[in-house]
Design an enzyme around this catalytic site. Structure first.
Site, PDB file in Angstrom:
ATOM      1  N   PHE A  11     -20.830  67.058  17.579  1.00  0.00           N
ATOM      2  CA  PHE A  11     -21.413  67.645  16.267  1.00  0.00           C
ATOM      3  C   PHE A  11     -22.673  66.673  15.993  1.00  0.00           C
ATOM      4  CE2 PHE A  11     -16.580  67.989  15.499  1.00  0.00           C
ATOM      5  CZ  PHE A  11     -16.569  68.977  16.174  1.00  0.00           C
ATOM      6  N   TRP A  42     -22.489  72.506   9.322  1.00  0.00           N
ATOM      7  CA  TRP A  42     -22.820  71.249  10.047  1.00  0.00           C
ATOM      8  C   TRP A  42     -21.947  70.922  11.068  1.00  0.00           C
ATOM      9  CZ3 TRP A  42     -20.156  66.219  10.269  1.00  0.00           C
ATOM     10  CH2 TRP A  42     -20.992  65.479  10.822  1.00  0.00           C
ATOM     11  N   HIS A  43     -20.671  71.063  11.253  1.00  0.00           N
ATOM     12  CA  HIS A  43     -19.940  70.773  12.311  1.00  0.00           C
ATOM     13  C   HIS A  43     -19.985  71.361  13.275  1.00  0.00           C
ATOM     14  CE1 HIS A  43     -17.358  68.497   9.298  1.00  0.00           C
ATOM     15  NE2 HIS A  43     -17.167  67.529  10.218  1.00  0.00           N
ATOM     16  N   GLY A  44     -20.681  72.536  13.495  1.00  0.00           N
ATOM     17  CA  GLY A  44     -20.797  73.237  14.783  1.00  0.00           C
ATOM     18  C   GLY A  44     -21.423  74.818  14.421  1.00  0.00           C
TER      19      GLY A  44
END
Length: 458
Positions: free
Chosen positions: A458, A320-322
């Site tokens: 993000f 989800w962060h990247g």
């Protein structure tokens, strides 16, 4: 437009607050001010994405209305899948195409995709609402209520991840009530503290760690001192940057009479990885718990299945962060540590508090290196430097006081919201000091190029 910029602080926010309180007696007028301000705020970053933002909002509202009329679960499934598809298309498709092309031995020309600001937070908020509809824990809101909920400018870009039942019911209450002055005072102090965290600490710390990580990305192994300094500086930078944003968002909302959930609670005082995730980005932690971990089986499974659940959940948190192997590895490392922590607790083992806290802090610091590095080879060079394989090197420390102050605040605490909401009492000297600090920080904001908040990417 950035929260920590002069135009926002001296023009946009005072204007919005003035209009909001001028029409405070009318719910519809208050709502119109908030929605208009939110659209303008988002548009000042990139107007091209305003139609996209409104279209996504409208599509989710139509899905909710279809569910309310026909009660067919397929509508909600379609809505969740559509939201995830949009997120995948913007955030992961190009990266995945590059991975596939690389495995096939072919070069990949990156696609000219621009990530809409705050897309991940925006999508998670919609998914939680649609899932709650299916669980019978939400109702279909009026269009204006839904639009205000999903576009509310203090939290639209980087959270906190607010649930519908935490925000929408508050729209009924006028900010002109018995708590108005307390809300304005406490909200203003939270805004000031967050501004100080961002401008005074995070941006300065970023200047200490960025050159070292950039050099590692270019193929240079840093010296021992520089590598450790960069790792410590980034651990502090990301905390003050993101908690500063959260303080500002919560403070601005409170100044409008609206309470958002807190997002940080002195995470670097944690005594275990489980404790860390109860304190760090708390609204993301509870989202993952309620919408991923528990549906997978949570703690109700045999130990091996529970370990797999927590590793899968944190792997998703990393992705989800990247889009990158380093983000996935970061999530899996935290998932593995959480699984070990569960096993340790089941075995009834204990560790001295000082040892538990030190081990947790070291683990968090090392995994932040993976998170910050541009890719896995760069992370490997950073770790090589931290192990002394790049020699001792020369350490450049231009802001020792800032580093020591940041370490003291982060490692000792307490949480800013705890101090402001529970401990401080109004006093004339405090108003004078806050006013002076605000003026100084506004001048500081205008004296150097603005630095976007880390979580904007993000």
């Amino acid at each position: 437009m950035l929260f920590a910029s002069q135009p926002f602080l001296v023009v946009f926010l005072p204007l919005v607050l003035g209009l909001y309180y001028a029409v405070a007696a009318s719910r519809a007028a208050r709502q119109a001010v908030v929605i208009a301000a939110s659209v303008v705020f988002y548009g000042l970053w990139d107007w091209r994405f305003v139609p996209f933002l409104l279209a996504m909002t409208g599509c989710n509202q139509m899905v909710a209305m279809a569910w309310g009329r026909w009660r067919r679960r397929g509508w909600l499934v379609f809505g969740v899948v559509a939201n995830l598809a949009v997120l995948f298309g913007f955030k992961y498709a190009d990266w995945l195409a590059g991975v596939i092309m690389g495995l096939a031995g072919r070069a990949h020309a990156p696609w000219p995709v621009i990530l809409p600001l705050g897309l991940s937070f925006f999508v998670f908020q919609k998914i939680s609402y649609l899932v709650d509809l299916g669980r019978g824990q939400a109702r279909v809101y009026r269009l204006a209520d839904f639009v205000e909920f999903v576009t509310f400018f203090p939290q639209i870009v980087a959270g906190p991840i607010v649930r519908h039942n935490e925000l929408v019911p508050q729209f009924d209450t006028s900010p002109r009530n018995g708590a108005m002055w307390a809300n304005l005072g406490q909200g203003g102090l939270l805004l000031l503290v967050g501004l100080g965290k961002k401008l005074g600490l995070a941006d300065t710390l970023g200047g200490l760690c960025a050159p070292v990580f950039d050099a590692a990305h270019m193929g240079h192994a840093p010296g021992l001192g520089s590598a450790w300094l960069a790792a410590i500086a980034y651990m502090l930078q990301i905390y003050f940057d993101f908690s500063g944003y959260s303080d500002m968002a919560i403070g601005m909302a409170l100044m409008m009479g609206i309470r958002l959930p807190f997002n940080f609670n002195a995470p670097y005082t944690a005594v275990s990885v489980r404790d860390f995730w109860r304190r760090w980005h708390m609204t993301l932690s509870r989202f993952l718990r309620d919408y991923v971990y528990i549906p997978l089986g949570g703690n109700r499974c045999p130990p091996a299945r529970q370990a797999a659940n927590v590793v899968a959940t944190m792997g998703l948190a990393g992705v989800w962060h990247g889009a990158g192997w380093n983000f996935m590895l970061w999530g899996l490392l935290h998932g593995g540590a959480l699984a070990v922590a569960h096993a340790w607790a089941r075995a009834g083992r204990a560790m001295p508090r000082w040892g538990a806290r030190g081990l947790t802090l070291l683990f968090v610091l090392l995994t932040w290196v993976v998170f910050r590095a541009a890719d896995l080879p760069a992370a490997g060079r950073m770790f090589a430097g931290m192990a002394g394989m790049g020699g001792m090197g020369k350490v450049n420390l231009p802001h020792p006081f800032i580093l020591l102050l940041a370490m003291g605040v982060a490692l000792v605490g307490p949480a800013s919201q705890s101090v402001i909401m529970d401990r401080l009492r109004p006093a004339p000297w405090m108003a004078v000091a806050a006013g002076v600090a605000f003026v100084l920080l506004v001048f500081l904001a205008g004296g150097r190029p603005p630095e976007p908040f880390i979580y904007f990417q993000f």
